[in-house]
Design a protein around this motif. Structure first.
Motif, PDB file in Angstrom:
ATOM      1  N   SER A  42       0.832  -1.215   0.000  1.00 32.41           N
ATOM      2  CA  SER A  42       0.000   0.000   0.000  1.00 32.41           C
ATOM      3  C   SER A  42       0.860   1.256   0.000  1.00 32.41           C
ATOM      4  N   GLN A  86      -8.343  -0.527  -1.277  1.00 27.60           N
ATOM      5  CA  GLN A  86      -8.534  -1.737  -0.494  1.00 27.60           C
ATOM      6  C   GLN A  86      -9.926  -1.729   0.150  1.00 27.60           C
ATOM      7  N   ASP A 162      -5.485  -1.723  -5.045  1.00 26.68           N
ATOM      8  CA  ASP A 162      -4.975  -2.278  -3.791  1.00 26.68           C
ATOM      9  C   ASP A 162      -5.944  -3.355  -3.327  1.00 26.68           C
TER      10      ASP A 162
END
Ligand SMILES: Nc1ncnc2c1ncn2[C@@H]1O[C@H](COP(=O)(O)OP(=O)(O)OP(=O)(O)O)[C@@H](O)[C@H]1O
Ligand SMILES: [Mg+2]
Lengths: 225, 306
Positions: A42, A86, A162
């Motif tokens: 990340s 994410q 992500d």
């Protein structure tokens, strides 16, 4: 399009997240970024988005040195990058279509053009029928696909993702990865962070492996010198 | 082609502005109670100084009448005849700095005195009229220094025995006018600052309330001005609505005090604020709202990190 040259990142807390990272990603190229939890995946994506400053080395995105990027140039920089997060980062107070339209609104597109592009993006991710729904009423996989639609709607030069398949079943995950691979054909450069090793392995794409902030393996390094 | 694209960009920028203007308005209306409360507080803060300004303008009229009450009294030597006194008086009237000259003979002075004092019996004890003849001058200037030097100059006239300058009112009027102006301006500045704080705080709450949205907009490349625009509209609306409310309250208050104030000012033309001043109240409110929203949003939006 993306060029890391001995880049390192140390957070203000003193935590070193990336050390001496070097790799390049060209136009129309796709690479997976993998590694254990906390390896720095990340963080690497955040550097590209200018969400965090780099601590050492040289990072060039779209031919621009990130060290010379001024604060007021960051929005324009991000407009050329589509990002799938994410935790999808959808706004639950507006419809699916309005979520996807956001990157177009900030770039001041006309309302007609916005509608056209939003529908095209929804069509791509197979959610045309959910256009008017609130994203809170969609399943996890559908929400992830709305996030993808938002990332591609502005036709960015770079797409970052992500864990885009973080909470999807294998069939859906494979489908989404297939979707990403299609974008490569229109000259987009993609970098996808994932620790789904079996899925990545089956696709035969370039894989960058991070371990405690170091790039320990680049499966495409030989072919890209 | 490039020109067309640019035009399209401007058109959509306009559309965006219209959309922001509309959505900011809807947000205000969606929370009527808190919006109303904010607008009322802003209105009160704008009302007080503007009310003082109007009051000040009306008191100016009173103050001016005080100023014009300045008099120079020339007491004449006892030997001066009525004819030469009239000549002196006429000569003085030729001067630009004197608007009025009134000759008061010894008899007249006596009559005035007895009428005002009611001390007829006391005066009866004098065998001769003890009061001197006088010329009462009304100076053209209301400036204390000018009037004083005029009195000084006239004391040199051979027919004049003594000069009395009755200019105390000018002094007081000047002091009163200065005090009122300072009060209105000072309060105006303080309350305007208050308006800025109220609006700044409202914007701060708004930014905090929409934190998630602002974070996502920053992530997809929204510029600061894109994010701040709806808040600027909010500040503009709040300030403008506060100005309008203050205006209505001011007009109502003025209608109520108009009679008494006019009576006090001693004139029946009550000074109402002009149309320009009323418009200034609304525009000033809106501008103050916009400016404080600009500052507040600049500060608070910057704090949100994606
Ligand atoms: N904002 C931050 N401040 C300080 N340290 C951080 C910050 N974000 C991440 N880190 C640290 O940097 C390292 C790399 O974190 P990062 O989030 O990049 O890992 P990751 O590979 O994405 O992990 P995961 O697979 O769990 O998402 C970790 O040790 C983490 O604790
Ligand atoms: Mg991560």
């Amino acid at each position: 399009m993306i060029a890391f040259d001995r880049v390192s990142k140390r957070y203000a807390t003193g935590q070193t997240a990336l050390t001496n990272i070097s790799f390049e990603l060209q136009k129309g190229e796709l690479a997976f970024l993998t590694g254990h939890s906390g390896a720095g995946k990340s963080t690497l994506l955040k550097l590209i988005l200018a969400m965090e400053p780099i601590s050492g080395g040289r990072l060039q995105i779209n031919g621009r040195d990130m060290k010379s990027l001024k604060a007021r140039q960051i929005p324009e920089h991000r407009q050329h990058i589509g990002t799938v997060f994410q935790d999808h980062q959808l706004l639950m107070d507006r419809s699916v279509a309005d979520n996807i339209a956001l990157p177009l609104r900030v770039s001041a597109y006309g309302e007609q053009e916005i509608r056209r592009r939003v529908r095209a993006a929804l069509d791509k991710v197979g959610l045309l029928s959910k256009e008017k729904l609130n994203p809170a009423r969609l399943s996890g996989g559908e929400q992830q696909r709305v996030g993808i639609a938002r990332a591609i709607v502005n036709r960015p030069r770079i797409i970052l993702a992500d864990e885009p398949t973080g909470n999807l079943d294998p069939a859906l995950s494979a489908e989404i990865m297939e979707l990403f691979r299609q974008f490569r054909q229109i000259g987009v450069c993609l970098l996808i962070a994932s620790h789904d090793a079996s899925l990545i392995g089956s696709l035969g794409e370039r894989v960058l492996t991070l371990d405690h902030g170091r790039l320990v393996n680049d499966s495409g390094a030989s072919s890209h010198g | 082609m490039a020109k067309q694209a640019r035009n399209a960009k401007y058109t959509s920028l306009l559309t965006n502005h219209r959309e922001d203007a509309r959505s900011s308005w809807k947000r205000l209306v969606a929370a009527p109670v808190s919006s109303l409360m904010t607008v009322t507080v802003i209105a009160i803060a704008l009302l007080l100084p503007s009310f003082l300004m109007v009051l000040n303008a009306n008191l100016e009229a009173v103050v001016d009448s005080f100023r014009q009450s300045a008099r120079i009294t020339l007491y004449l030597e006892s030997g001066v005849s009525v004819e030469s006194a009239a000549e002196v008086s006429n000569n003085l009237l030729q001067r630009d700095d004197i608007v009025q000259a009134e000759y008061i003979s010894q008899q007249q002075a006596l009559a005035d005195f007895s009428r005002r004092s009611g001390l007829d019996s006391l005066l009866g004890q004098f065998s001769e009229n003890p009061l001197p003849a006088a010329i009462v001058l009304t100076p053209a200037s209301t400036n204390l220094a000018l009037v004083s030097s005029l009195a000084e100059e006239l004391s040199a006239l051979p027919e004049v025995d003594q000069v009395q300058l009755d200019a105390d009112w000018i002094r007081r009027a000047d002091a009163l006018a200065t005090a009122l102006t300072i009060l209105a301006r000072g309060l105006g500045a303080i309350f305007l600052l208050g308006v800025c704080f109220i609006i700044g705080n409202t914007i701060k709450l708004g930014v905090e309330h929409r934190r998630d949205e602002i974070r996502v907009i920053k992530l997809v490349g929204g510029s600061h001005s894109f994010i701040a625009r709806p808040f600027l509209y909010t500040g503009f609306y709040l300030g403008g609505l506060g100005g309008i409310t203050a205006l209505l309250l001011l007009l109502a208050l003025l209608a109520a005090v108009q009679g008494p104030v006019a009576a006090f000012a001693g004139s029946d033309n009550f000074q109402r604020p002009g149309l320009a001043a009323l418009l200034l109240l609304i525009l000033g409110g809106a501008l103050a709202g916009w400016l404080s929203a600009l500052l507040a949003s600049w500060h608070h939006i910057r704090q949100i990190d994606p």
